[in-house]
Scaffold this motif. Structure first.
Motif, PDB file in Angstrom:
ATOM      1  N   GLY A 194       0.663  -1.099  -0.131  1.00  0.00           N
ATOM      2  CA  GLY A 194       0.018  -0.025   0.013  1.00  0.00           C
ATOM      3  C   GLY A 194       0.778   1.409  -0.047  1.00  0.00           C
ATOM      4  O   GLY A 194       0.172   2.439  -0.206  1.00  0.00           O
ATOM      5  N   GLN A 195       2.106   1.056   0.282  1.00  0.00           N
ATOM      6  CA  GLN A 195       3.006   2.319   0.338  1.00  0.00           C
ATOM      7  C   GLN A 195       3.886   2.407  -1.033  1.00  0.00           C
ATOM      8  O   GLN A 195       4.765   3.076  -0.982  1.00  0.00           O
ATOM      9  CB  GLN A 195       3.977   2.250   1.488  1.00  0.00           C
ATOM     10  CG  GLN A 195       3.058   2.184   2.709  1.00  0.00           C
ATOM     11  CD  GLN A 195       2.184   3.457   2.985  1.00  0.00           C
ATOM     12  OE1 GLN A 195       2.785   4.563   2.692  1.00  0.00           O
ATOM     13  NE2 GLN A 195       1.060   3.474   3.523  1.00  0.00           N
ATOM     14  N   GLU A 196       3.519   1.601  -2.001  1.00  0.00           N
ATOM     15  CA  GLU A 196       4.345   1.748  -3.266  1.00  0.00           C
ATOM     16  C   GLU A 196       4.759   3.107  -3.996  1.00  0.00           C
ATOM     17  O   GLU A 196       5.700   3.385  -4.223  1.00  0.00           O
ATOM     18  CB  GLU A 196       3.928   0.676  -4.148  1.00  0.00           C
ATOM     19  CG  GLU A 196       4.016  -0.715  -3.696  1.00  0.00           C
ATOM     20  CD  GLU A 196       2.531  -1.203  -3.143  1.00  0.00           C
ATOM     21  OE1 GLU A 196       1.855  -0.470  -2.723  1.00  0.00           O
ATOM     22  OE2 GLU A 196       2.606  -2.433  -2.836  1.00  0.00           O
ATOM     23  N   ALA A 197       3.429   3.626  -3.908  1.00  0.00           N
ATOM     24  CA  ALA A 197       3.617   5.004  -4.620  1.00  0.00           C
ATOM     25  C   ALA A 197       4.483   5.922  -4.085  1.00  0.00           C
ATOM     26  O   ALA A 197       5.159   6.788  -4.512  1.00  0.00           O
ATOM     27  CB  ALA A 197       2.086   5.447  -4.838  1.00  0.00           C
ATOM     28  N   GLU A 198       4.556   6.122  -2.470  1.00  0.00           N
ATOM     29  CA  GLU A 198       5.150   6.848  -1.953  1.00  0.00           C
ATOM     30  C   GLU A 198       6.677   6.441  -1.838  1.00  0.00           C
ATOM     31  O   GLU A 198       7.499   7.410  -2.001  1.00  0.00           O
ATOM     32  CB  GLU A 198       4.689   6.732  -0.138  1.00  0.00           C
ATOM     33  CG  GLU A 198       5.452   7.774   0.575  1.00  0.00           C
ATOM     34  CD  GLU A 198       5.024   7.684   2.178  1.00  0.00           C
ATOM     35  OE1 GLU A 198       5.649   8.125   3.113  1.00  0.00           O
ATOM     36  OE2 GLU A 198       3.789   7.280   2.138  1.00  0.00           O
ATOM     37  N   PHE A 199       6.891   5.212  -1.875  1.00  0.00           N
ATOM     38  CA  PHE A 199       8.238   4.888  -2.027  1.00  0.00           C
ATOM     39  C   PHE A 199       9.051   5.253  -3.426  1.00  0.00           C
ATOM     40  O   PHE A 199      10.024   5.594  -3.482  1.00  0.00           O
ATOM     41  CB  PHE A 199       8.471   3.040  -1.947  1.00  0.00           C
ATOM     42  CG  PHE A 199       9.620   2.639  -2.307  1.00  0.00           C
ATOM     43  CD1 PHE A 199      10.684   2.579  -1.212  1.00  0.00           C
ATOM     44  CD2 PHE A 199      10.159   2.123  -3.281  1.00  0.00           C
ATOM     45  CE1 PHE A 199      11.875   2.098  -1.518  1.00  0.00           C
ATOM     46  CE2 PHE A 199      11.105   1.294  -3.718  1.00  0.00           C
ATOM     47  CZ  PHE A 199      12.238   1.740  -2.787  1.00  0.00           C
TER      48      PHE A 199
END
Length: 70
Positions: free
Chosen positions: A55-60
């Motif tokens: 769920g944090q791929e875009a932020e990464f």
């Protein structure tokens, strides 16, 4: 509609009557398999999945892009 049938018939007959072309198509398909399957498996690991939580791929990705511009 008749023009489409004529074009399809032309290509079907052409592929059916091929001799050396079948060998060339086999070589092309083998090369594509090597490029897309073998190279991806061994040389392009899923870096985002390994380093980002679910769920944090875009932020990464955005953090990595911003860090590389500094």
């Amino acid at each position: 509609m008749n023009a489409i049938r004529t074009i399809v018939s032309f290509y079907v007959d052409g592929f059916r009557n091929m001799t050396i072309g079948r060998t060339l198509w086999a070589i092309i398909i083998i090369k594509l398999l090597v490029i897309f399957l073998v190279l991806k498996l061994f040389f392009f690991p899923n870096y985002i999945k390994e380093n980002a939580s679910e769920g944090q791929e875009a932020e990464f990705v955005s953090q990595q892009i911003l860090q590389s511009t500094k």
